[in-house]
Design a protein around this motif. Structure first.
Motif, PDB file in Angstrom:
ATOM      1  N   VAL A 121       0.861  -1.181   0.000  1.00 13.79           N
ATOM      2  CA  VAL A 121       0.000   0.000   0.000  1.00 13.79           C
ATOM      3  C   VAL A 121       0.894   1.225   0.000  1.00 13.79           C
ATOM      4  O   VAL A 121       1.551   1.524   0.985  1.00 13.79           O
ATOM      5  N   GLU A 122       0.934   1.912  -1.124  1.00 12.91           N
ATOM      6  CA  GLU A 122       1.739   3.129  -1.243  1.00 12.91           C
ATOM      7  C   GLU A 122       0.818   4.244  -1.731  1.00 12.91           C
ATOM      8  O   GLU A 122      -0.051   4.005  -2.571  1.00 12.91           O
ATOM      9  N   PRO A 123       1.039   5.457  -1.247  1.00 13.26           N
ATOM     10  CA  PRO A 123       0.196   6.579  -1.701  1.00 13.26           C
ATOM     11  C   PRO A 123       0.249   6.784  -3.213  1.00 13.26           C
ATOM     12  O   PRO A 123      -0.762   7.129  -3.832  1.00 13.26           O
ATOM     13  N   PHE A 129      -4.458   4.649  -9.107  1.00 14.33           N
ATOM     14  CA  PHE A 129      -5.786   4.066  -9.300  1.00 14.33           C
ATOM     15  C   PHE A 129      -6.855   5.150  -9.346  1.00 14.33           C
ATOM     16  O   PHE A 129      -7.775   5.085 -10.155  1.00 14.33           O
ATOM     17  N   ALA A 130      -6.741   6.134  -8.487  1.00 11.82           N
ATOM     18  CA  ALA A 130      -7.713   7.228  -8.487  1.00 11.82           C
ATOM     19  C   ALA A 130      -7.656   7.982  -9.808  1.00 11.82           C
ATOM     20  O   ALA A 130      -8.679   8.425 -10.331  1.00 11.82           O
ATOM     21  N   GLY A 131      -6.455   8.136 -10.352  1.00 12.27           N
ATOM     22  CA  GLY A 131      -6.302   8.805 -11.641  1.00 12.27           C
ATOM     23  C   GLY A 131      -6.959   8.047 -12.772  1.00 12.27           C
ATOM     24  O   GLY A 131      -7.329   8.618 -13.794  1.00 12.27           O
ATOM     25  N   ARG A 132      -7.118   6.742 -12.624  1.00 15.75           N
ATOM     26  CA  ARG A 132      -7.770   5.916 -13.651  1.00 15.75           C
ATOM     27  C   ARG A 132      -9.279   5.883 -13.477  1.00 15.75           C
ATOM     28  O   ARG A 132      -9.973   5.212 -14.243  1.00 15.75           O
ATOM     29  N   GLY A 133      -9.762   6.577 -12.423  1.00 13.73           N
ATOM     30  CA  GLY A 133     -11.207   6.664 -12.245  1.00 13.73           C
ATOM     31  C   GLY A 133     -11.772   5.652 -11.271  1.00 13.73           C
ATOM     32  O   GLY A 133     -12.992   5.491 -11.202  1.00 13.73           O
ATOM     33  N   GLU A 151      -8.652   8.455   1.314  1.00 15.55           N
ATOM     34  CA  GLU A 151      -8.931   9.882   1.166  1.00 15.55           C
ATOM     35  C   GLU A 151      -7.773  10.725   1.670  1.00 15.55           C
ATOM     36  O   GLU A 151      -7.443  11.760   1.091  1.00 15.55           O
ATOM     37  N   ALA A 152      -7.117  10.262   2.736  1.00 14.41           N
ATOM     38  CA  ALA A 152      -5.961  10.988   3.260  1.00 14.41           C
ATOM     39  C   ALA A 152      -4.829  11.000   2.232  1.00 14.41           C
ATOM     40  O   ALA A 152      -4.173  12.036   2.033  1.00 14.41           O
ATOM     41  N   ALA A 153      -4.608   9.885   1.560  1.00 20.46           N
ATOM     42  CA  ALA A 153      -3.552   9.827   0.544  1.00 20.46           C
ATOM     43  C   ALA A 153      -3.899  10.736  -0.620  1.00 20.46           C
ATOM     44  O   ALA A 153      -3.014  11.420  -1.195  1.00 20.46           O
TER      45      ALA A 153
END
Length: 162
Positions: A121-123, A129-133, A151-153
Motif C-alpha cells: 500500500v503506497e500513496p 488508481f484514483a487517476g484511472r477513475g 482519502e488521506a492519501a
C-alpha cells in the motif's frame, strides 16, 4: 387509323398484330424458364455433392484424430511402463491439460495459494488508481485499507499541488 392494308396512317393508329413475334416471344420465355430451372437444379446438385464431400472429409479427419490419440496413448503407456510409473494414473500431455490439480506423472502445477500475500500500500499506487477513475471505496477494498486512509492519501496529493 389505318390504311387499307392495316398499316398505321400518318395521323396515328396502331400497328398490325404481329402473330409471328408473339409466338417467338413465348418460345424465348419458355426457353429462358427451362434454362433457369436447369441452372437451379445444377446448383442444387453441386451444393448437395459438396455437403457429401464435407461429411466424408469430416469423418476422415475424425478417424485420423482417433488413430493419433490411440497411438499417443500407446506411447504414453509404453513410456510409463519403462519409467515404472503407475498406469492407473491418468496420463496426459501438457498441451491438452489446461487446469486442475496436479496428478502424479503429469508435471503440472497446482494452483498457488495467494491468500497470505501482502499487498503493498503506497500513496503513489492509490493516486494512480484514483487517476484511472477507480472509486475511493474500490481502492479501499482492493488494498484492504479504510476509505479514510485512501482519502488521506488523495488529500495529501491535492494539498501538495497547491
Amino acid at each position: 387509323m389505318t390504311d387499307s392494308r392495316g398499316w398505321p396512317s400518318l395521323l396515328g393508329g396502331t400497328l398490325p398484330p404481329a402473330t409471328g413475334r408473339t409466338e417467338r416471344a413465348r418460345l424465348r420465355e419458355a426457353a429462358r424458364a427451362e434454362s433457369a430451372q436447369a441452372r437451379s437444379e445444377a446448383a442444387l446438385a453441386r451444393v448437395e455433392e459438396r455437403a457429401v464431400q464435407r461429411q466424408v472429409e469430416t469423418e476422415a479427419r475424425e478417424r485420423a484424430r482417433q488413430e493419433r490419440a490411440q497411438a499417443e496413448t500407446a506411447v504414453l503407456g509404453l513410456r510409463a511402463s519403462q519409467l515404472g510409473i503407475d498406469t492407473g494414473v491418468k496420463l496426459t500431455t501438457g498441451r491438452r491439460r489446461r487446469t486442475g490439480k496436479q496428478e502424479p506423472g503429469t508435471g503440472r502445477h497446482e494452483e498457488r495459494d495467494t491468500s497470505s500475500f501482502k499487498t503493498v500500500v503506497e500513496p503513489d499506487r492509490i493516486r494512480a488508481f484514483a487517476g484511472r477513475g477507480v472509486s475511493v471505496a474500490g481502492i479501499a477494498a482492493a488494498f484492504g485499507v479504510s476509505e479514510a486512509e485512501v482519502e488521506a492519501a488523495l488529500d495529501y496529493r491535492e494539498g501538495d499541488d497547491g
